[in-house]
Enzyme design. Structure first.
Site, short mmCIF file in Angstrom:
data_model
loop_
_atom_site.label_atom_id
_atom_site.label_comp_id
_atom_site.label_asym_id
_atom_site.label_seq_id
_atom_site.Cartn_x
_atom_site.Cartn_y
_atom_site.Cartn_z
N LYS A 170 27.84 -19.47 -37.09
CA LYS A 170 28.16 -19.14 -38.48
C LYS A 170 29.68 -19.01 -38.53
O LYS A 170 30.25 -18.01 -38.13
CB LYS A 170 27.50 -17.81 -38.89
CG LYS A 170 27.25 -17.62 -40.38
CD LYS A 170 28.49 -17.72 -41.27
CE LYS A 170 29.34 -16.45 -41.26
NZ LYS A 170 30.58 -16.62 -42.08
N GLU A 245 34.95 -9.99 -29.40
CA GLU A 245 36.40 -10.23 -29.31
C GLU A 245 37.00 -9.72 -30.61
O GLU A 245 36.83 -10.35 -31.66
CB GLU A 245 36.69 -11.74 -29.18
CG GLU A 245 36.30 -12.33 -27.85
CD GLU A 245 37.09 -11.77 -26.70
OE1 GLU A 245 38.20 -11.24 -26.91
OE2 GLU A 245 36.59 -11.85 -25.57
N CYS A 279 44.94 -12.66 -32.72
CA CYS A 279 44.51 -11.32 -32.29
C CYS A 279 45.37 -10.78 -31.17
O CYS A 279 45.58 -9.58 -31.07
CB CYS A 279 43.03 -11.33 -31.91
SG CYS A 279 42.58 -12.73 -30.89
N GLU A 376 46.08 -3.48 -37.24
CA GLU A 376 46.30 -4.92 -37.15
C GLU A 376 46.66 -5.44 -38.55
O GLU A 376 45.86 -5.31 -39.48
CB GLU A 376 45.02 -5.58 -36.64
CG GLU A 376 45.17 -7.04 -36.34
CD GLU A 376 43.95 -7.60 -35.61
OE1 GLU A 376 42.82 -7.32 -36.05
OE2 GLU A 376 44.15 -8.32 -34.62
P1 NAP Z 1 35.80 -10.53 -40.39
O1 NAP Z 1 35.46 -10.01 -41.72
O2 NAP Z 1 35.55 -9.68 -39.20
O3 NAP Z 1 35.05 -11.94 -40.24
C1 NAP Z 1 34.81 -12.63 -39.01
C2 NAP Z 1 33.50 -13.39 -39.12
O4 NAP Z 1 32.43 -12.47 -39.34
C3 NAP Z 1 33.44 -14.36 -40.30
O5 NAP Z 1 32.62 -15.45 -39.97
C4 NAP Z 1 32.79 -13.51 -41.37
O6 NAP Z 1 32.20 -14.26 -42.40
C5 NAP Z 1 31.76 -12.77 -40.56
N1 NAP Z 1 31.30 -11.51 -41.15
C6 NAP Z 1 31.93 -10.71 -42.03
N2 NAP Z 1 31.17 -9.64 -42.33
C7 NAP Z 1 30.03 -9.77 -41.62
C8 NAP Z 1 28.84 -9.00 -41.50
N3 NAP Z 1 28.68 -7.86 -42.16
N4 NAP Z 1 27.86 -9.43 -40.67
C9 NAP Z 1 28.00 -10.58 -39.98
N5 NAP Z 1 29.09 -11.36 -40.07
C10 NAP Z 1 30.10 -10.95 -40.86
O7 NAP Z 1 37.28 -10.97 -40.34
P2 NAP Z 1 38.07 -11.66 -41.55
O8 NAP Z 1 37.58 -11.20 -42.87
O9 NAP Z 1 38.03 -13.08 -41.31
O10 NAP Z 1 39.50 -11.05 -41.32
C11 NAP Z 1 39.72 -9.67 -41.58
C12 NAP Z 1 40.57 -9.04 -40.51
O11 NAP Z 1 39.93 -9.20 -39.24
C13 NAP Z 1 41.91 -9.69 -40.31
O12 NAP Z 1 42.86 -9.24 -41.20
C14 NAP Z 1 42.21 -9.32 -38.89
O13 NAP Z 1 42.77 -8.05 -38.80
C15 NAP Z 1 40.89 -9.32 -38.22
N6 NAP Z 1 40.61 -10.56 -37.48
C16 NAP Z 1 40.69 -10.54 -36.13
C17 NAP Z 1 40.47 -11.69 -35.41
C18 NAP Z 1 40.53 -11.72 -33.95
O14 NAP Z 1 40.62 -12.80 -33.37
N7 NAP Z 1 40.46 -10.61 -33.27
C19 NAP Z 1 40.20 -12.88 -36.06
C20 NAP Z 1 40.13 -12.88 -37.46
C21 NAP Z 1 40.32 -11.70 -38.13
P3 NAP Z 1 33.06 -14.55 -43.75
O15 NAP Z 1 34.17 -15.41 -43.33
O16 NAP Z 1 32.07 -15.24 -44.62
O17 NAP Z 1 33.51 -13.22 -44.25
#
Ligand code: NAP
Ligand code: MG
Length: 469
Positions: A170, A245, A279, A376
């Site tokens: 996903k 991660e 990250c 972050e």
């Molecule tokens: P996120 O909300 O954690 O999303 C990551 C993945 O999880 C996406 O595929 C997202 O889908 C999915 N997801 C979101 N809510 C979920 C839930 N309740 N159950 C299952 N899957 C779920 O991250 P983001 O919105 O892309 O970014 C938000 C923040 O996360 C960033 O600002 C950053 O701080 C952090 N981040 C960290 C990393 C890393 O590599 N450590 C990478 C990206 C982001 P959708 O895309 O449809 O929401």
């Protein structure tokens, strides 16, 4: 505008049960570039059922045979690497050169490295009268973020598939087009039906339902710590294994006697390339108090060379952040930093006009208790902190909920001693290259488990002991 209304499972692009589509926005032009189907629960059930059915035979396939399929996928990705880089420029906004090297190039190198490590991976070993057998868990749900839309998927599916698991991916809603291209390449590689499956859709709905599915054995997640905690909690209900991660707030420690310009360049590069949406970015630059003046000069000199603009142009270093929401988050943090009393040395505001652009920003005169030093931001923002002794530098670096990465610039031996004391999964000394065979992953709230190479393979195997003789 392109319309992707099918999901990939059971070996083919299937008509979806859901009729809901979502737009993919190009962050440079703010225009919708595609519509993508949003899987509903019925769609997820079908994809998981296909993965479950394919598991027993795939798990019994010899590892070498499985590696032949992954080699074909590597060849397919390599053949279409320009096209993948173009898609990443369009949906993520990463610069063309970073998309080629830091995104696609890295994914190819890491896939190759894991394939090489598989050759020496012991699926069976003997301990006294026990044969230890390593095999797949079953269906792995891979939930991935948008910041490295190809490689975050690659880091999960390569080891999971090589060790006999089947996968349902996903991808992030901001960047599904790279994932769709990946699925096309995997289809061409001719894997048995149901071994690899892709469902596009929203995280809170499709992602959450997939992660909680009773027929999923492992949840492998990369993304925010907040969602990671939630998925860890729900995985406990059926004792699923999790690989996490998560976020980071990593430090670059500059030691007296080191190359200051190098420390500045290395830390700055991690918050400039990919717009700081990495990250493991070294978002806190630690320098001795008496080096602050020189550090300011070095930062100004370096940032003068940085070009911000259309990521499709070869001369651009910094493009837009991924979305309007991410732009708002980054701008909010810049305001928080100002209110907390940190001083803006460089940048500090949005760039007017079309696209989600923010000025590369550097804060000085901050401290490690400020939110800009603890949380972050995921944007082109660097915070400079000062220390009075090396022991204090280590304390500041480790004073974080996170523990993903770190950097040290200084005389080699002293830098190695500091690296040993850092509570992080990676430490890079003097900008050394990272071999793609080394493990990647975090201490503390940066995650559980490791990706890449042998350590990545280990995360996807069940272990059985058979006593005999
Ligand atoms: P996120 O909300 O954690 O999303 C990551 C993945 O999880 C996406 O595929 C997202 O889908 C999915 N997801 C979101 N809510 C979920 C839930 N309740 N159950 C299952 N899957 C779920 O991250 P983001 O919105 O892309 O970014 C938000 C923040 O996360 C960033 O600002 C950053 O701080 C952090 N981040 C960290 C990393 C890393 O590599 N450590 C990478 C990206 C982001 P959708 O895309 O449809 O929401
Ligand atoms: Mg989200």
């Amino acid at each position: 505008m392109k319309r992707y209304d099918k999901l990939f499972y059971d070996g083919n692009w299937q008509a979806a049960h859901s009729e809901k589509l979502a737009e993919v926005i190009n962050p440079t032009t703010e225009e919708a570039i595609a519509q993508v189907i949003q899987a509903d629960h019925e769609d997820i059930d079908r994809a998981v059922a296909a993965a479950k059915e394919a598991f027993p035979a795939w798990n019994e396939t010899a590892p070498f045979e499985r590696s032949v399929y992954l080699k074909r996928i590597l060849a397919g990705l390599t053949a279409r690497k320009e096209e993948i880089a173009d898609v990443i420029v369009q949906e993520l906004g990463a610069s063309r050169s970073f998309s080629e090297q830091g995104q696609v190039g890295l994914a190819l190198k890491e896939l190759q490295a894991t394939l090489e490590e598989l050759a020496d991976f012991a699926f069976e070993e003997e301990i006294d009268n026990a044969t230890i057998i390593k095999e797949g868990f079953g269906v792995v749900a891979c939930i991935t973020p948008w910041n490295y839309p190809l490689n975050q998927i690659q880091r999960k599916i390569t080891p999971a598939l090589l060790t006999g698991n089947t996968v349902v991916v996903k991808p992030a809603s901001n960047t599904p087009l790279t994932a769709i291209l990946y699925a096309e390449i995997i289809q061409e590689a001719g894997l048995p039906a149901g071994v690899f499956n892709l469902v596009t859709g929203s995280g809170s709905d499709a992602g959450n339902y997939l992660a909680e599915h009773e027929d999923v054995a492992v949840v492998s997640f990369t993304g925010s710590t907040a969602v990671g905690k939630k998925l860890s909690a729900s995985a406990a209900a059926t004792v699923k294994k999790t690989v996490m991660e998560l976020g980071g707030k990593s430090a670059m420690i500059y030691l007296p006697g080191g190359d200051l310009a190098l420390a500045v360049k290395l830390a700055a590069s991690t918050v400039l390339d990919n717009q700081g949406q990495t990250c493991s970015a070294l978002t806190r630059l630690l320098v001795p108090e008496d080096m602050l003046a020189k550090t300011k000069t070095a930062l100004k000199d370096y940032y003068e060379t940085v070009t911000v603009g259309n990521p499709a142009e070869s001369t651009t270093r910094v493009g837009p952040v991924v979305s309007e929401e991410q732009l708002k988050t980054v701008l909010d943090y810049i305001e928080i930093g100002k209110k907390e009393g940190a001083e803006v040395l460089i940048g500090g505001k949005a760039i007017e006009g079309t696209g989600y652009f923010v000025e590369p920003t550097v804060f000085i005169n901050g401290n490690n208790q400020m939110r800009i030093a603890r949380e972050e931001i995921f944007g082109p923002v660097l915070t400079v902190l000062t220390y009075s002794s090396v022991a204090e530098a280590i304390t500041i670096a480790n004073d974080s909920d996170y523990g993903l990465s770190g950097g040290v610039v200084g005389p080699e031996e002293a830098a190695y001693e500091v690296a040993k004391k850092m509570r992080t999964g990676n430490v890079i000394i003097n900008g050394s290259n990272r071999t793609p065979k080394a493990p990647f992953g975090g201490y503390k709230q940066s995650g559980i488990g490791r990706e890449n190479g042998r350590f990545g393979l280990e995360d996807y195997v069940e272990i059985k002991a058979v006593f005999h003789g």
